[in-house]
Design a protein around this motif. Structure first.
Motif, PDB file in Angstrom:
ATOM      1  N   SER A  16      -0.368 -29.467  21.858  1.00  9.59           N
ATOM      2  CA  SER A  16      -0.380 -28.496  23.023  1.00  9.59           C
ATOM      3  C   SER A  16       0.059 -27.354  22.482  1.00  9.59           C
ATOM      4  N   HIS A  17       0.824 -27.117  21.350  1.00 12.33           N
ATOM      5  CA  HIS A  17       1.234 -25.713  20.860  1.00 12.33           C
ATOM      6  C   HIS A  17       0.026 -24.941  19.823  1.00 12.33           C
ATOM      7  N   ASN A  18      -1.286 -24.630  20.519  1.00 13.67           N
ATOM      8  CA  ASN A  18      -2.242 -24.389  19.863  1.00 13.67           C
ATOM      9  C   ASN A  18      -2.768 -23.127  20.021  1.00 13.67           C
ATOM     10  N   SER A  19      -2.030 -22.183  20.388  1.00 13.27           N
ATOM     11  CA  SER A  19      -2.519 -20.721  20.700  1.00 13.27           C
ATOM     12  C   SER A  19      -1.689 -19.613  20.013  1.00 13.27           C
ATOM     13  N   ASP A  20      -1.950 -18.527  19.825  1.00 19.77           N
ATOM     14  CA  ASP A  20      -1.315 -17.263  19.362  1.00 19.77           C
ATOM     15  C   ASP A  20       0.044 -17.209  20.147  1.00 19.77           C
ATOM     16  N   LYS A  21       0.104 -17.686  21.341  1.00 24.38           N
ATOM     17  CA  LYS A  21       1.432 -17.510  21.937  1.00 24.38           C
ATOM     18  C   LYS A  21       2.408 -18.497  21.462  1.00 24.38           C
ATOM     19  N   SER A  22       2.082 -19.608  21.048  1.00 22.39           N
ATOM     20  CA  SER A  22       2.977 -20.744  20.529  1.00 22.39           C
ATOM     21  C   SER A  22       2.051 -21.622  19.501  1.00 22.39           C
ATOM     22  N   CYS A  23       2.400 -21.565  18.304  1.00 20.59           N
ATOM     23  CA  CYS A  23       1.642 -22.182  17.217  1.00 20.59           C
ATOM     24  C   CYS A  23       2.444 -22.995  16.435  1.00 20.59           C
ATOM     25  N   PHE A  24       2.079 -24.293  16.595  1.00 20.58           N
ATOM     26  CA  PHE A  24       2.919 -25.244  15.908  1.00 20.58           C
ATOM     27  C   PHE A  24       1.827 -26.035  14.753  1.00 20.58           C
ATOM     28  N   VAL A  25       2.450 -26.348  13.736  1.00 21.12           N
ATOM     29  CA  VAL A  25       1.984 -27.262  12.682  1.00 21.12           C
ATOM     30  C   VAL A  25       2.655 -28.252  12.162  1.00 21.12           C
ATOM     31  N   THR A  26       1.960 -29.215  11.529  1.00 23.25           N
ATOM     32  CA  THR A  26       2.961 -30.309  11.049  1.00 23.25           C
ATOM     33  C   THR A  26       2.474 -30.455   9.510  1.00 23.25           C
ATOM     34  N   LEU A  27       3.567 -30.890   8.865  1.00 24.18           N
ATOM     35  CA  LEU A  27       3.494 -31.291   7.426  1.00 24.18           C
ATOM     36  C   LEU A  27       4.113 -32.538   7.224  1.00 24.18           C
ATOM     37  N   GLY A  28       3.336 -33.726   7.348  1.00 26.02           N
ATOM     38  CA  GLY A  28       4.009 -35.071   7.273  1.00 26.02           C
ATOM     39  C   GLY A  28       4.639 -35.131   8.747  1.00 26.02           C
ATOM     40  N   ARG A  29       6.233 -35.676   8.637  1.00 21.72           N
ATOM     41  CA  ARG A  29       6.820 -35.573   9.954  1.00 21.72           C
ATOM     42  C   ARG A  29       7.411 -34.284  10.387  1.00 21.72           C
ATOM     43  N   ASN A  30       7.543 -33.255   9.587  1.00 19.26           N
ATOM     44  CA  ASN A  30       7.867 -32.030  10.017  1.00 19.26           C
ATOM     45  C   ASN A  30       7.281 -31.219  10.807  1.00 19.26           C
ATOM     46  N   VAL A  31       7.906 -30.642  11.702  1.00 19.83           N
ATOM     47  CA  VAL A  31       7.132 -29.972  12.928  1.00 19.83           C
ATOM     48  C   VAL A  31       7.643 -28.273  12.560  1.00 19.83           C
ATOM     49  N   TYR A  32       6.691 -27.391  12.559  1.00 16.40           N
ATOM     50  CA  TYR A  32       7.100 -25.880  12.184  1.00 16.40           C
ATOM     51  C   TYR A  32       6.365 -25.044  13.141  1.00 16.40           C
ATOM     52  N   ASP A  33       7.108 -23.985  13.531  1.00 15.70           N
ATOM     53  CA  ASP A  33       6.576 -23.133  14.528  1.00 15.70           C
ATOM     54  C   ASP A  33       6.255 -22.021  13.895  1.00 15.70           C
ATOM     55  N   ASP A  46      -6.349 -15.884  12.156  1.00 16.27           N
ATOM     56  CA  ASP A  46      -7.495 -16.906  12.558  1.00 16.27           C
ATOM     57  C   ASP A  46      -7.352 -17.963  11.709  1.00 16.27           C
ATOM     58  N   LEU A  47      -7.044 -17.921  10.442  1.00 18.34           N
ATOM     59  CA  LEU A  47      -7.139 -18.819   9.559  1.00 18.34           C
ATOM     60  C   LEU A  47      -5.880 -19.951   9.788  1.00 18.34           C
ATOM     61  N   VAL A  48      -4.605 -19.503  10.397  1.00 13.81           N
ATOM     62  CA  VAL A  48      -3.705 -20.179  10.787  1.00 13.81           C
ATOM     63  C   VAL A  48      -4.145 -20.997  12.064  1.00 13.81           C
ATOM     64  N   LEU A  49      -4.533 -20.120  12.891  1.00 14.01           N
ATOM     65  CA  LEU A  49      -4.945 -20.761  14.376  1.00 14.01           C
ATOM     66  C   LEU A  49      -5.858 -21.640  14.286  1.00 14.01           C
ATOM     67  N   GLU A  50      -6.642 -21.958  13.189  1.00 11.96           N
ATOM     68  CA  GLU A  50      -7.839 -22.986  13.093  1.00 11.96           C
ATOM     69  C   GLU A  50      -7.146 -24.347  12.896  1.00 11.96           C
ATOM     70  N   TYR A  51      -5.878 -24.246  12.406  1.00 13.37           N
ATOM     71  CA  TYR A  51      -4.785 -25.572  12.463  1.00 13.37           C
ATOM     72  C   TYR A  51      -3.800 -25.584  13.034  1.00 13.37           C
ATOM     73  N   ALA A  52      -3.687 -24.693  14.549  1.00 14.77           N
ATOM     74  CA  ALA A  52      -2.676 -24.912  15.390  1.00 14.77           C
ATOM     75  C   ALA A  52      -2.719 -26.068  15.882  1.00 14.77           C
ATOM     76  N   GLY A  53      -1.494 -26.707  16.241  1.00  9.81           N
ATOM     77  CA  GLY A  53      -1.390 -28.070  16.631  1.00  9.81           C
ATOM     78  C   GLY A  53      -1.871 -29.267  15.630  1.00  9.81           C
ATOM     79  N   LYS A  54      -1.989 -28.995  14.581  1.00  4.64           N
ATOM     80  CA  LYS A  54      -2.559 -30.046  13.583  1.00  4.64           C
ATOM     81  C   LYS A  54      -1.763 -30.204  12.379  1.00  4.64           C
ATOM     82  N   ASP A  55      -1.912 -31.212  11.451  1.00  6.70           N
ATOM     83  CA  ASP A  55      -1.292 -31.369  10.173  1.00  6.70           C
ATOM     84  C   ASP A  55      -1.994 -30.498   9.150  1.00  6.70           C
TER      85      ASP A  55
END
Length: 392
Positions: A16-33, A46-55
């Motif tokens: 759900s954090h998949n926008s430029d207002k709040s962009c989360f990504v995961t790396l394994g079990r770690n969650v990064y804002d 844009d390159l980062v937002l392409e993976y927003a909310g994804k691993d």
């Protein structure tokens, strides 16, 4: 961010954090804002937002399409906000600081070999961890310990009860004690595990800001008195810098030969309890922010012999000895503050490697890496924590 307990997220929450207002990504079990990093990304937001909310494991490892330097992983480490809840749908991808996928063609696990020659072992969740610390990366230092489960499993210390009497009356062997005290635990966020559990408890806790408040005025006053014996300020400055240099040696020596006396301890409760009180508790609970810097009373006891030593070495001039001693005490102040910030603050780029180095002393190799403000003397005496070709 280390110093508080990091929350857990479900995969749906991360997605759900998949926008430029709040962009989360995961790396394994770690969650990064990584929201604040969007505008700083060299390839554009844009390159980062392409993976927003994804691993992002695959894209980080795909060097042919998008190579990433160590600096990229350092940015991520500063952006860690939590961990992904384990579930059947949760990815088991590995982060740069996590276990490698060591399986053979038949799917059987092959333990990675660590730089010290030991084989990694699997914990209860199937993760590869260091056999002596039970950890795989610095993020493990901030994961809450399940107090009841930990005590039931290890039969060492119950974090819900005062620790000092448990160590004193525990009748632990030295071998068992050293194994357990170097397996870091993490108490609940913002609190310290009870040490005495009575009126002595406040005396065991020292906020970081107490150190400069207590020790800077005596250093200033000592330099004022010493200045009366110098014809030029440059002479006093030179003695002060000499004292700073002497402190770096003392820092290394105290940490290696006193705080980590370890295997030279007498195998009795007196030696074990003294070790735990002086430094063992810091390795047992490395992220306890109130038992990280040295209590003023303890440092006064350690500093008194150095006052005598300085005036014995520079016996011909009280002013020189005092200026050198003040330089050493100032070095200690820098050491204690640096030690605290390495554990509990996001640091400028030039300190990030030092932070990584010191935290590896806690979760990877407590028998090396004794320099805190600098690894210089570790390099000189062969106790440096080497860069790892294979990481847990």
């Amino acid at each position: 961010m280390p110093g508080r307990t990091l929350p857990t997220f479900t995969l749906a929450e991360v997605e759900s954090h998949n926008s430029d207002k709040s962009c989360f990504v995961t790396l394994g079990r770690n969650v990064y804002d990584v929201t604040d990093f969007l505008d700083s990304h060299p390839g554009g937001a844009d390159l980062v937002l392409e993976y927003a909310g994804k691993d992002i494991t695959a894209i980080l490892k795909d060097e042919s399409s998008h190579a990433h330097s160590d600096a990229a992983y350092e940015v991520l480490s500063d952006s860690l906000v939590g961990f992904l809840v384990s579930s059947p749908t949760t990815t088991n991808s590995n982060s740069s600081n996590s276990k490698p996928n060591n399986t053979n063609a038949n799917g059987n696990s092959k333990p990675p070999i660590l730089e010290d020659g030991l084989e990694a072992v699997q914990d209860a969740n199937g993760n590869w961890v260091h056999p002596r610390t039970g950890m795989s990366c610095e993020e493990d230092l901030t994961k809450d310990t399940d107090i009841a489960s930990d005590y039931k499993t290890h039969k060492f210390l119950d974090l819900s009860r005062p620790l000092f009497p448990q160590v004193w009356f525990g009748n632990f062997s030295k071998e068992f004690y050293l194994d357990q005290v170097h397996r870091p635990r993490h108490y609940k966020a913002g609190a310290s595990a009870p040490l005495f559990g009575n009126f002595l408890e406040p005396l065991t806790k020292t906020p970081w800001w107490v150190i400069p408040i207590v020790w800077l005025p005596p250093v200033g006053y000592g330099l004022y008195l010493a200045s009366k014996g110098f014809s030029s300020p440059l002479g006093e400055v030179g003695c002060f810098v000499l004292g700073l240099f002497f402190w770096t040696i003392a820092e290394y020596g105290l940490h290696r030969f006193l705080f980590h006396l370890d295997y030279y301890l007498p195998d009795n409760r007196i030696g074990i309890t003294l070790h735990f009180t002086l430094h063992g508790i810091h390795h047992y609970l490395p992220m306890d922010r109130y038992r990280l810097v040295m209590p003023p009373v303890l440092f006064a006891a350690l500093a008194a012999p150095f006052w005598k030593l300085a005036h014995a070495v520079f016996f011909w001039d009280w002013h020189i000895a005092t200026a050198v001693y003040c330089g050493g005490i100032f070095g200690y102040i820098c050491y204690d503050l640096t030690h605290y910030f390495l554990h509990h603050q996001n640091l400028p780029l030039w300190w990030k490697q030092l932070k990584k180095y010191h935290l590896e002393h806690h979760f990877l190799d407590y028998e090396n890496g004794f320099g805190v403000t600098s690894p210089f003397w570790d390099k000189v005496f062969g106790t440096e924590i080497k860069p790892k070709d294979k990481r847990v």
